[in-house]
Design a protein around this motif. Structure first.
Motif, short mmCIF file in Angstrom:
data_model
loop_
_atom_site.label_atom_id
_atom_site.label_comp_id
_atom_site.label_asym_id
_atom_site.label_seq_id
_atom_site.Cartn_x
_atom_site.Cartn_y
_atom_site.Cartn_z
N ASP A 1 -53.37 70.13 -34.32
CA ASP A 1 -52.33 70.35 -35.33
C ASP A 1 -51.08 70.87 -34.63
OD1 ASP A 1 -50.89 70.73 -37.59
OD2 ASP A 1 -52.48 71.81 -38.68
N GLU A 2 -50.08 70.04 -34.51
CA GLU A 2 -48.84 70.37 -33.81
C GLU A 2 -49.12 71.09 -32.49
OE1 GLU A 2 -45.56 71.58 -36.11
OE2 GLU A 2 -46.60 71.20 -38.01
N SER B 1 -51.83 68.95 -42.48
CA SER B 1 -52.86 69.88 -42.00
C SER B 1 -54.11 69.77 -42.85
CB SER B 1 -52.35 71.32 -42.05
OG SER B 1 -51.24 71.46 -41.18
N GLN C 1 -52.51 74.80 -34.81
CA GLN C 1 -51.07 75.04 -34.91
C GLN C 1 -50.76 76.48 -34.47
OE1 GLN C 1 -49.71 74.06 -38.82
NE2 GLN C 1 -47.57 74.11 -38.25
MG MG Z 1 -49.39 72.02 -41.19
#
Ligand code: MG
Ligand code: ATP
Lengths: 796, 253
Positions: B193-194, B72, B117
């Motif tokens: 992010d994810e 991240s 995320q």
């Molecule tokens: Mg992360």
């Protein structure tokens, strides 16, 4: 963009409508108070401002080594105008020292202040008779005007502006006088009157000793006033020194100087006079500002409470391409909407409260008139409070770095912890100071109302009278005996007396008296028999005046304890005190009584029946039995023309206790203002606390749920939530105690007779604030405690 | 309907042009010796050290590695949300460290789309408004805005949800809105992010397929952080990060 932001802002406000209305309502109330203060401030500081020469008009006063005065003599103004070209105009006025009775048929006017002014003064002061200011024709001719209100009293149906002949005194007096018309009596001016008489010159033939006039000068714009002041002092001394040979007098004259006091100073802080109105105004303004700031703090604290959430918004908007200033304006716009709404509400509240406010301060302000300064003040205030309330979100929130706020567990609480707590402490400190102040003002007033005055004003009727009862006869005065005899025949009247002064707080005359070679100045009151009995004053030694001693009307004197102390007398009764070329024999000593109220100490005073150097004895006082009061007053009114023929048929009276009660008026005003201020600050602070606690507990709901699952009891959770608030309130108390101590002590010191600074108010304020805090916070905490932990944790 | 895509800038259309563009901006992202540490009590805790890599226009890169490896952080540095403590970073030939705030925000408006995320939708705005927000900052006209948002709502199958607030959506739905928002401004690069962290596998596959399509048909550069080997296969390159360095740089056929 703006439209969307606006929509979201409104939606947000609606979603938090309870908190929003609390905040806006609190601000509206505070703002209403502030608007009143602003209006009052504007009013008080703009006396005479409509005068076109406002900035160039000065009062000429005199400074003696031990006092300053605005009273000057007629020749002085003339001399100033002749000698100094920079003085454009100079004129004099003279207050009416007598109450005139004027009649038109059945209509009677009591003109308390029938003023005199010369034509120059009328021009300087911008006096406005209906139809314009005219120059009187000859040297001695006068033009007399009645104020419009007075004219209405005498001629209710008058529509023209023709001169009228009015009767002076009682209707059988036969004296008439010409009134040339009406004149505007501007209440928003330092020069007010019931009527005025204007001559080309007034006080003709009076010399420099006759200091009964006020001198006004109008200087040319740009004049060096300090320099002029010095030149006028020199002129004044020279004038007084003319033909003076006595060395001692010459020295005395050289110690006198003069001063120029701007017209703008006259209302609030005249150089010769006290500046109490100015101080009160400043204090009031500070109160108003504090209340407003406290309301604004509510906004800031709420912004802080919401900061974690708003910070995320800031972060997201920034990565979507928002500039910082766009966010700043967004936050300011949100606050502005609320402030605008609060302002509108405040105007309504102010309008509703205004009658009480006007009544309290004896003024006549109104919100809705065209030339109201509020038109430009309000937008300014609005912008100001928007800035104060919005400064935190506008500057701090908008500055958050997206990386910080968007990364996992961001919390603003640490950064803003200090700020938000200090703001809360500040709010409560102010509230505590107000509470303590209120308690102490209350105790002092209670003390003043219950403390033994040394005399009894109850059931004493004070009769306004124009007949002089000096003895020996002076300027055609009468003997009081026959009047007293007639009065005492009325059932219920226990005693009657006449004196130069009544104990209503007014100052007495002073004169020099010598006792055993020591000369000192004493207050003197010239009385008649039964003076002490009527007022129920206590005797300490000797006796009161009595008709069974024929010497009492010649050279007997009664003195008070303070006078005894002043001369350090031992066994004064029977000894001699010399004054006004009379050797007075002291026949009695009375206990001190508070004729002047509580602010000044009882003055050393001498009471005599005969006093050639004294004032007019006109003030009649009667002691009447309570249950026969109404009948006695009715009889008096009916028989007054026979009882006191020279006074005319107008029987006018006041109750002495009411008259004396007016002395407390200023303090009662202060009490009301403080009561309102204390109530407001507490209310607004509690509102803020309520909203704040709501947010804090909402933010901790998850934590509380976890704790409950871990086995915490409800009480433990209540304690947990209350703890930090309690610490802050205690801190606020500790901080404000010394401040309140100093302030209240200073205030109490303005009283000669005062309470000792009590401890109780300090304790009570702590108790009150703590209690209010616990209740407020617990209401919020209860919701969090009662909530089912599962609901709170569901969206983990 | 699914293929009715929002058209990107015309210059990116067509094979030939795409190639020429590809040649011009060979190095869209160029990292040299990037280091990042957090100093706590005077001790430097390195999260990244000596990260040197290039990412070209049109690449679809997956960053992988164990938890706490600095994935991240690296993505944040790429998105200019964080500054590296050492090293140089050039974005489209410009040195990022010298960019002022205004320039950076211009880049956000015109080139970079973020997918977080934790979704990071604005709670006070409806789904529609969340997607609309970047367009407003970009000063895109009303009708154009409407048609773009309608398209995206349609494509992500969330038309029915457009007036709901984020807290009325499931986690997966919020993630979809987050992606739609990132695409609305038609960025040249997406940093995610994810993006499928909270989605059920079928939905995750759909998103990955969409990313792949955006990458192949519109030439949008995509950099995603993911834990799933399967998701990584949609891209054409995998960067393995461990202990703050690039352990492996694998091209996928
Ligand atoms: Mg992360
Ligand atoms: N503000 C900070 N201060 C100190 N250390 C930090 C800070 N932010 C991140 N770190 C540390 O940096 C390291 C890398 O964090 P990062 O979020 O990049 O990990 P990640 O690879 O994304 O992990 P995950 O797969 O769990 O999301 C972690 O060890 C973390 O503790």
């Amino acid at each position: 963009m703006f439209k969307l932001n606006l929509k979201i802002a409104l939606r947000n406000l609606w979603r938090n409508r309870i908190i929003t209305s609390i905040n806006v309502g609190g601000l509206a109330i505070a703002l209403a108070a502030f608007i009143l203060v602003v209006m009052y401030f504007t009013y008080e500081t703009s006396f005479d401002k409509t005068n076109p020469n406002y900035n160039n008009i000065y009062v000429v006063g005199r400074i003696y080594p031990d006092f300053k005065t605005n009273y000057t003599s007629p020749p002085f103004a003339k001399a100033i105008k002749q000698n100094f070209p920079e003085v454009e105009n100079a004129g004099i006025t003279k207050r009416g020292f007598f109450e005139f009775t004027m009649k038109n048929g059945k209509n009677t006017l009591f003109a308390k202040n029938f003023m005199q002014a010369d034509y120059n003064a009328a021009k300087i002061l911008d006096l406005k008779p209906t139809g314009g200011l005219e120059k009187p024709a000859g040297e001695v001719d006068r033009l007399s005007y009645l104020s419009e209100e007075s004219m209405k009293v005498l001629y209710p149906n008058k529509t023209d502006n023709k001169p009228e002949m009015v009767g002076m005194g009682s209707s059988n007096s036969g004296i008439t006088s010409k009134i040339n018309g009406s004149i505007i009596n501007n209440l928003h001016s330092n020069i007010t009157f019931d009527g005025i008489s204007i001559g080309n010159e007034i006080g003709q033939g009076e010399n420099y000793g006759m200091n009964n006039y006020t001198t006004y000068i109008q200087v040319k714009p740009g004049t060096d006033v300090a320099n002029l002041e010095q030149k006028i002092t020199k002129l004044y001394r020279n004038e007084l020194l003319k033909g003076e040979t006595d060395q001692k007098t010459i020295e005395e004259i050289k110690s006198i100087s003069t001063f120029l006091d701007p017209l703008s100073n006259q209302h609030l802080k005249p150089k010769a006079g006290n500046d109490a109105p100015y101080k009160i105004l400043i204090a009031l303004s500070v109160l108003g500002i504090l209340i407003l700031v406290i309301a604004c703090i509510n906004f800031t604290n709420l912004s802080i409470a919401q900061a974690t959430k708003r910070a995320k918004e800031v972060g997201i908007k920034k990565v979507m391409g928002a500039y910082r200033f766009q966010l700043t304006t967004q936050f300011l716009a949100e606050i502005f909407i609320q402030c605008l709404f609060a302002t509108v509400l405040a105007l309504i509240v102010a309008e509703l409260v205004l009658p009480y406010f006007n009544n309290l301060f004896q003024i006549n302000l109104s919100v809705w008139h065209i030339d109201n300064d509020l038109i430009w003040q309000l937008p300014l205030i609005l912008c100001l409070i928007t800035l104060i309330a919005g400064i935190y979100p506008a500057i701090v929130l908008s500055g958050f770095k997206p990386a910080l706020v968007l990364k996992g567990n961001f919390s603003t609480s640490k950064q803003s912890y200090w700020l938000r707590n200090s703001l809360l402490v500040f709010q409560f400190s102010i509230a505590v100071i107000f509470i303590i102040g209120l308690f102490i003002i209350n105790s002092q007033l209670k003390y003043m109302r219950s403390e033994d005055l040394g005399f009894t004003a109850n059931q004493v009727v004070y009769i306004k009278n124009q007949t002089l009862f000096n003895n020996p006869v002076k300027f055609g005065s009468l003997n009081f005996e026959s009047v007293r005899d007639k009065i005492l025949k009325i059932p219920g009247i226990k005693s009657a007396t006449v004196a130069t002064d009544v104990p209503d707080g007014a100052e007495n005359g002073t004169n020099g008296y010598t006792f055993e070679g020591v000369q000192s100045s004493l207050d003197f009151v010239d009385v008649d028999f039964d003076y002490f009995e009527t007022l129920d004053i206590k005797l300490k030694q000797g006796r009161f005046f009595s008709q069974s001693f024929s010497t009492d009307t010649a050279n007997s004197a009664v003195i008070n304890e303070s006078a005894v102390a002043k001369y350090g007398m031992k066994n004064p009764v029977g000894k001699t005190i010399k004054g006004c070329n009379i050797d007075y024999k002291i026949v009695g000593v009375i206990k001190d009584f508070k004729a002047q109220g509580f602010e000044s100490a009882v003055q050393p005073t001498i009471y005599t029946i005969k006093n050639p150097c004294g004032n007019y004895k006109t003030q009649i006082m009667l002691k009447i039995e309570e249950n026969k009061m109404a009948d006695a007053l009715a009889t008096l009114k009916a028989q007054w023309p026979q009882i006191n023929p020279k006074d005319g048929q107008d029987f006018r009276y006041e109750f002495l206790d009411e008259l004396y009660g007016k002395l407390f008026k200023k303090q009662e005003q202060l009490q009301s203002v403080f009561f309102a201020a204390a109530l407001l600050t507490i209310f607004i602070a509690i509102l803020g606390l309520f909203a704040f606690a709501k947010y804090i507990t909402n933010g901790r709901i998850k934590e509380i749920a976890v704790r409950k699952i871990l086995g915490a009891s409800d009480i433990q959770i209540f304690k947990l939530i209350n703890r930090s608030f309690l610490v802050m309130v205690l801190l606020a108390n500790v901080i404000s105690w010394p401040v309140a101590y100093i302030l209240t002590k200073k205030w109490l010191e303005t009283f000669a007779y005062r309470i000792d600074l009590p401890v109780l108010p300090f304790m009570s304020s702590a108790l009150i604030t703590i209690l209010l805090t616990v209740i407020t916070v617990s209401i919020q905490a209860k919701k969090a405690v009662k909530a089912n932990p599962v609901d709170a944790l569901k969206y983990e | 309907m699914k293929n009715r895509l929002v058209l990107p800038a015309p210059s990116l259309q067509g094979e030939a042009k795409e190639v020429s563009k590809y040649l011009i901006i060979n190095k869209m992202i160029e990292l040299k010796n990037i280091e990042k540490y957090y100093a706590t009590k005077g001790i430097k805790h390195y999260v990244l050290r000596h990260v040197t890599t290039n990412i070209k226009q049109g690449e679809f890169v997956s960053i992988m590695g164990p938890s706490g490896a600095g994935k991240s952080t690296l993505l944040n540095i790429l998105g200019m949300l964080e500054e590296p403590t050492y090293g140089s970073y050039e974005f489209m030939g410009e040195d990022v460290t010298t960019l002022n705030e205004r320039k950076r925000i211009e880049l956000y408006r015109n080139h970079i789309g973020f997918v977080f995320q934790a979704y990071h939708l604005i709670d006070e705005m409806t789904v529609y408004e969340n997607i609309e927000a970047p367009l407003l900052y970009k000063k895109i006209g009303g009708s154009e805005r409407k048609s773009r948002i309608a398209d995206l709502l349609d494509r992500f199958n969330i038309v029915a949800k457009k007036d709901l607030f984020p807290n009325q959506l499931s986690g997966g739905q919020q993630q979809l809105v987050g992606i739609a928002r990132a695409l609305a401004a038609q960025p040249t690069i997406i940093l995610a992010d994810e993006p499928t962290g909270n989605l059920q596998s079928a939905q995750a596959e759909e998103i990955m397929a969409l990313f792949q399509k955006l990458n192949r048909e519109e030439g949008i550069t995509i950099i995603q952080v993911t834990h799933s080997e399967k998701n990584a296969q949609y891209g054409n390159r995998i960067l393995h990060i461990a202990d703050g360095v690039v352990k492996d740089d694998i091209a996928i056929a």
